[in-house]
Design a protein around this motif. Sequence first.
Motif, PDB file in Angstrom:
ATOM      1  N   LEU A 395       0.807  -1.193   0.011  1.00 43.73           N
ATOM      2  CA  LEU A 395       0.080  -0.066   0.053  1.00 43.73           C
ATOM      3  C   LEU A 395       0.764   1.271   0.002  1.00 43.73           C
ATOM      4  O   LEU A 395       0.287   2.463  -0.366  1.00 43.73           O
ATOM      5  CB  LEU A 395      -0.831   0.016   1.007  1.00 43.73           C
ATOM      6  CG  LEU A 395      -1.997  -1.187   1.405  1.00 43.73           C
ATOM      7  CD1 LEU A 395      -2.814  -1.243   2.542  1.00 43.73           C
ATOM      8  CD2 LEU A 395      -3.139  -0.808   0.050  1.00 43.73           C
ATOM      9  N   ALA A 396       1.967   1.162   0.276  1.00 42.60           N
ATOM     10  CA  ALA A 396       2.876   2.241   0.198  1.00 42.60           C
ATOM     11  C   ALA A 396       3.911   2.186  -0.841  1.00 42.60           C
ATOM     12  O   ALA A 396       4.891   3.069  -1.243  1.00 42.60           O
ATOM     13  CB  ALA A 396       4.192   2.091   1.558  1.00 42.60           C
ATOM     14  N   GLY A 397       3.367   1.325  -2.027  1.00 48.64           N
ATOM     15  CA  GLY A 397       4.164   1.340  -3.193  1.00 48.64           C
ATOM     16  C   GLY A 397       5.404   0.332  -3.209  1.00 48.64           C
ATOM     17  O   GLY A 397       6.024   0.369  -4.115  1.00 48.64           O
ATOM     18  N   LYS A 398       5.432  -0.206  -2.120  1.00 50.15           N
ATOM     19  CA  LYS A 398       6.944  -1.136  -1.879  1.00 50.15           C
ATOM     20  C   LYS A 398       6.609  -2.494  -2.471  1.00 50.15           C
ATOM     21  O   LYS A 398       6.297  -3.421  -1.523  1.00 50.15           O
ATOM     22  CB  LYS A 398       7.421  -1.037  -0.514  1.00 50.15           C
ATOM     23  CG  LYS A 398       7.729   0.532  -0.071  1.00 50.15           C
ATOM     24  CD  LYS A 398       8.079   0.350   1.207  1.00 50.15           C
ATOM     25  CE  LYS A 398       8.424   1.673   2.119  1.00 50.15           C
ATOM     26  NZ  LYS A 398       8.599   1.724   3.379  1.00 50.15           N
ATOM     27  N   MET A 399       6.783  -2.894  -3.662  1.00 44.68           N
ATOM     28  CA  MET A 399       6.697  -4.140  -4.015  1.00 44.68           C
ATOM     29  C   MET A 399       7.927  -5.183  -3.909  1.00 44.68           C
ATOM     30  O   MET A 399       8.981  -4.520  -4.156  1.00 44.68           O
ATOM     31  CB  MET A 399       6.181  -4.133  -5.466  1.00 44.68           C
ATOM     32  CG  MET A 399       4.870  -3.465  -5.708  1.00 44.68           C
ATOM     33  SD  MET A 399       3.518  -4.507  -4.847  1.00 44.68           S
ATOM     34  CE  MET A 399       3.181  -5.635  -6.072  1.00 44.68           C
ATOM     35  N   GLU A 400       7.888  -6.514  -3.644  1.00 41.65           N
ATOM     36  CA  GLU A 400       9.015  -7.262  -3.698  1.00 41.65           C
ATOM     37  C   GLU A 400       8.504  -8.486  -4.018  1.00 41.65           C
ATOM     38  O   GLU A 400       7.432  -8.906  -4.126  1.00 41.65           O
ATOM     39  CB  GLU A 400       9.600  -7.175  -2.196  1.00 41.65           C
ATOM     40  CG  GLU A 400       8.605  -7.465  -1.047  1.00 41.65           C
ATOM     41  CD  GLU A 400       9.226  -7.197   0.378  1.00 41.65           C
ATOM     42  OE1 GLU A 400       9.882  -7.955   0.842  1.00 41.65           O
ATOM     43  OE2 GLU A 400       8.727  -6.229   1.033  1.00 41.65           O
ATOM     44  N   PRO A 401       9.549  -9.527  -4.323  1.00 38.53           N
ATOM     45  CA  PRO A 401       9.164 -10.824  -5.022  1.00 38.53           C
ATOM     46  C   PRO A 401       8.015 -11.570  -4.106  1.00 38.53           C
ATOM     47  O   PRO A 401       7.121 -12.279  -4.641  1.00 38.53           O
ATOM     48  CB  PRO A 401      10.413 -11.445  -4.868  1.00 38.53           C
ATOM     49  CG  PRO A 401      11.431 -10.270  -5.160  1.00 38.53           C
ATOM     50  CD  PRO A 401      10.853  -9.337  -4.073  1.00 38.53           C
ATOM     51  N   LEU A 402       8.061 -11.618  -2.661  1.00 30.72           N
ATOM     52  CA  LEU A 402       7.065 -12.367  -2.060  1.00 30.72           C
ATOM     53  C   LEU A 402       5.863 -11.591  -2.058  1.00 30.72           C
ATOM     54  O   LEU A 402       4.742 -12.387  -2.076  1.00 30.72           O
ATOM     55  CB  LEU A 402       7.632 -12.282  -0.357  1.00 30.72           C
ATOM     56  CG  LEU A 402       8.493 -13.236  -0.068  1.00 30.72           C
ATOM     57  CD1 LEU A 402       9.054 -13.056   1.470  1.00 30.72           C
ATOM     58  CD2 LEU A 402       7.991 -14.735  -0.264  1.00 30.72           C
ATOM     59  N   THR A 403       5.803 -10.196  -2.516  1.00 32.15           N
ATOM     60  CA  THR A 403       4.532  -9.844  -2.734  1.00 32.15           C
ATOM     61  C   THR A 403       3.940 -10.263  -4.032  1.00 32.15           C
ATOM     62  O   THR A 403       2.572 -10.624  -4.049  1.00 32.15           O
ATOM     63  CB  THR A 403       4.530  -8.201  -2.724  1.00 32.15           C
ATOM     64  OG1 THR A 403       5.268  -7.750  -1.428  1.00 32.15           O
ATOM     65  CG2 THR A 403       3.276  -7.454  -2.808  1.00 32.15           C
ATOM     66  N   GLU A 404       4.739 -10.323  -4.977  1.00 31.53           N
ATOM     67  CA  GLU A 404       4.348 -10.889  -6.345  1.00 31.53           C
ATOM     68  C   GLU A 404       3.868 -12.348  -6.246  1.00 31.53           C
ATOM     69  O   GLU A 404       2.746 -12.635  -6.798  1.00 31.53           O
ATOM     70  CB  GLU A 404       5.347 -10.652  -7.299  1.00 31.53           C
ATOM     71  CG  GLU A 404       5.879  -9.174  -7.548  1.00 31.53           C
ATOM     72  CD  GLU A 404       4.858  -8.338  -8.329  1.00 31.53           C
ATOM     73  OE1 GLU A 404       3.971  -8.904  -8.800  1.00 31.53           O
ATOM     74  OE2 GLU A 404       4.988  -7.379  -8.589  1.00 31.53           O
ATOM     75  N   PHE A 405       4.577 -12.843  -5.425  1.00 35.21           N
ATOM     76  CA  PHE A 405       4.240 -14.381  -5.142  1.00 35.21           C
ATOM     77  C   PHE A 405       2.769 -14.706  -4.388  1.00 35.21           C
ATOM     78  O   PHE A 405       1.842 -15.411  -4.988  1.00 35.21           O
ATOM     79  CB  PHE A 405       5.285 -15.114  -4.323  1.00 35.21           C
ATOM     80  CG  PHE A 405       4.904 -16.449  -3.663  1.00 35.21           C
ATOM     81  CD1 PHE A 405       4.779 -17.566  -4.568  1.00 35.21           C
ATOM     82  CD2 PHE A 405       4.678 -16.512  -2.377  1.00 35.21           C
ATOM     83  CE1 PHE A 405       4.296 -18.642  -3.826  1.00 35.21           C
ATOM     84  CE2 PHE A 405       4.247 -17.699  -1.823  1.00 35.21           C
ATOM     85  CZ  PHE A 405       4.174 -18.765  -2.539  1.00 35.21           C
ATOM     86  N   LEU A 406       2.641 -13.648  -3.542  1.00 32.64           N
ATOM     87  CA  LEU A 406       1.103 -13.852  -2.824  1.00 32.64           C
ATOM     88  C   LEU A 406       0.190 -13.406  -3.740  1.00 32.64           C
ATOM     89  O   LEU A 406      -0.907 -13.832  -3.756  1.00 32.64           O
ATOM     90  CB  LEU A 406       1.393 -13.030  -1.708  1.00 32.64           C
ATOM     91  CG  LEU A 406       2.094 -13.677  -0.566  1.00 32.64           C
ATOM     92  CD1 LEU A 406       2.107 -12.547   0.641  1.00 32.64           C
ATOM     93  CD2 LEU A 406       1.447 -14.804   0.429  1.00 32.64           C
ATOM     94  N   LEU A 407       0.473 -12.344  -4.343  1.00 34.96           N
ATOM     95  CA  LEU A 407      -0.732 -11.950  -5.241  1.00 34.96           C
ATOM     96  C   LEU A 407      -0.943 -12.936  -6.465  1.00 34.96           C
ATOM     97  O   LEU A 407      -2.288 -12.966  -7.009  1.00 34.96           O
ATOM     98  CB  LEU A 407      -0.123 -10.438  -6.101  1.00 34.96           C
ATOM     99  CG  LEU A 407      -0.091  -9.287  -5.245  1.00 34.96           C
ATOM    100  CD1 LEU A 407       0.325  -8.151  -5.746  1.00 34.96           C
ATOM    101  CD2 LEU A 407      -1.537  -8.909  -4.802  1.00 34.96           C
ATOM    102  N   ALA A 408       0.025 -13.668  -6.954  1.00 40.65           N
ATOM    103  CA  ALA A 408      -0.236 -14.394  -7.965  1.00 40.65           C
ATOM    104  C   ALA A 408      -0.632 -16.047  -7.516  1.00 40.65           C
ATOM    105  O   ALA A 408      -1.062 -16.786  -8.490  1.00 40.65           O
ATOM    106  CB  ALA A 408       1.286 -14.696  -8.773  1.00 40.65           C
ATOM    107  N   ALA A 409      -0.702 -16.095  -6.352  1.00 43.77           N
ATOM    108  CA  ALA A 409      -0.863 -17.409  -5.723  1.00 43.77           C
ATOM    109  C   ALA A 409      -2.355 -17.811  -5.950  1.00 43.77           C
ATOM    110  O   ALA A 409      -3.213 -16.956  -5.928  1.00 43.77           O
ATOM    111  CB  ALA A 409      -0.670 -17.684  -4.282  1.00 43.77           C
TER     112      ALA A 409
END
Length: 440
Positions: A395-409
Amino acid sequence: MVRVDALPRDDSSPGWFHTSRMRQPKAPLIGDDKAPWVVIGGGFTGLAAARQLALNFPQDRVILVEAQQVGFGTSGRNAGFLIDVPHDIGAPDYIGDKTNAKNILHLNQRGQGILRDLVEQHNIVDAHLRHSGKYQAAIEDKGIAVLNAYRGGLEALGEKVELIEGNELKDHIGTSFYRKALYTPGTMLVQPSALVKGLADSLPENVTLYEDTVITAVDYGQQIVLHHPTGRITAGKLILGNNHFGQHFGFLENRMLPIFTYGSLTRPLTPAEQASIGGQEFWGVIPADPFGSTLRRTHDNRILVRNSFSFNPDGRSKDGYTDKVRVAHRLSFERRFPTLTDVPFEHTWGGGLGMTRNGAGFFGELRENVYGALACNGLGTVRGTATGTLLANMLAGKMEPLTEFLLAAPKPNWNPPQPALSIGVNFTLRTGQAKAGLEA
């Protein structure tokens, strides 16, 4: 308007809560309030999200709402394991897809690291966080087969494991009941209620925590209005960290399964009783069979026994159920510690798990201005901490690989309608517990 049709109601005897530091709870909200950010749920997920939002937006006020007292609900009722390694019971080696397993490992380790650092930073000594590892123990042949398969899976991931034979195991955990155990050193053990109490009392100054404040209805729109018994809270953005109660806020309906499991905690063992069992002074055992018994020896020399399950569709405790499960706990305890038959239980309680049929959680946007990290599937301590933090960072615009993993799960599957759902879940629970055999 969405009316919240089930409010948290847990039994009155959570052992971890009553044996941890008593604190003065924050006052409930009387009247109206508003903030750019409102978080629902004062457990591991909500505390992590509120903390990280406050750090990411230091000029903004964050409101955290807890329906009960912090440490009294689900986050203070688990067995206190901060587990690092993945455990996919649907895979032959309990690991499954290695890429997915590595992401789960990193997610769990992220949660562990956040909690470890906060305990050190804020001197939450009464959480008794220790890097003790865990023993996954088996007594029957099918359990031994699980340990052997899981060992191979973990070694393929490069994880350290040790298989301990029964004749050596008593020196570790004080019982000769088990034939074999798989020891993984990365797990941490804590007093869970003390930990969440400490996390709540160390929140940043721009977080306002309201305890004993129940949300009874929500109006969704550009501004979210949450109704409570004496007023309203107006939020710019709403974050749900309330696990299976997210269904009652209008999201993931018929996708989560509130499964309750139960624990009993003895009085502290006397020096003579401690000597009669031997073993290390602090340890944790999980069963090879998922329907078996979890055991802990605590910092204050109590023994925890945790087993038995119930399906509570509204997410609330069942009256009188603790009396029923205490009998099962007594049998499991005396099988493992026959020299301690005179040691009584001081506390017996239940706690809810937000489970899904396919083992998937939810992470991300639920609707405009509403976000959630829900359905922790029994790993709320580490997964909730990690996902709450990652959601606040997103929500603060800080994306990281684990975030991408969770969004795609994958997302949680639909459940069958009632009454077929209750019939099916209750049959599965009864069958599983019956098949657990001596590991129950």
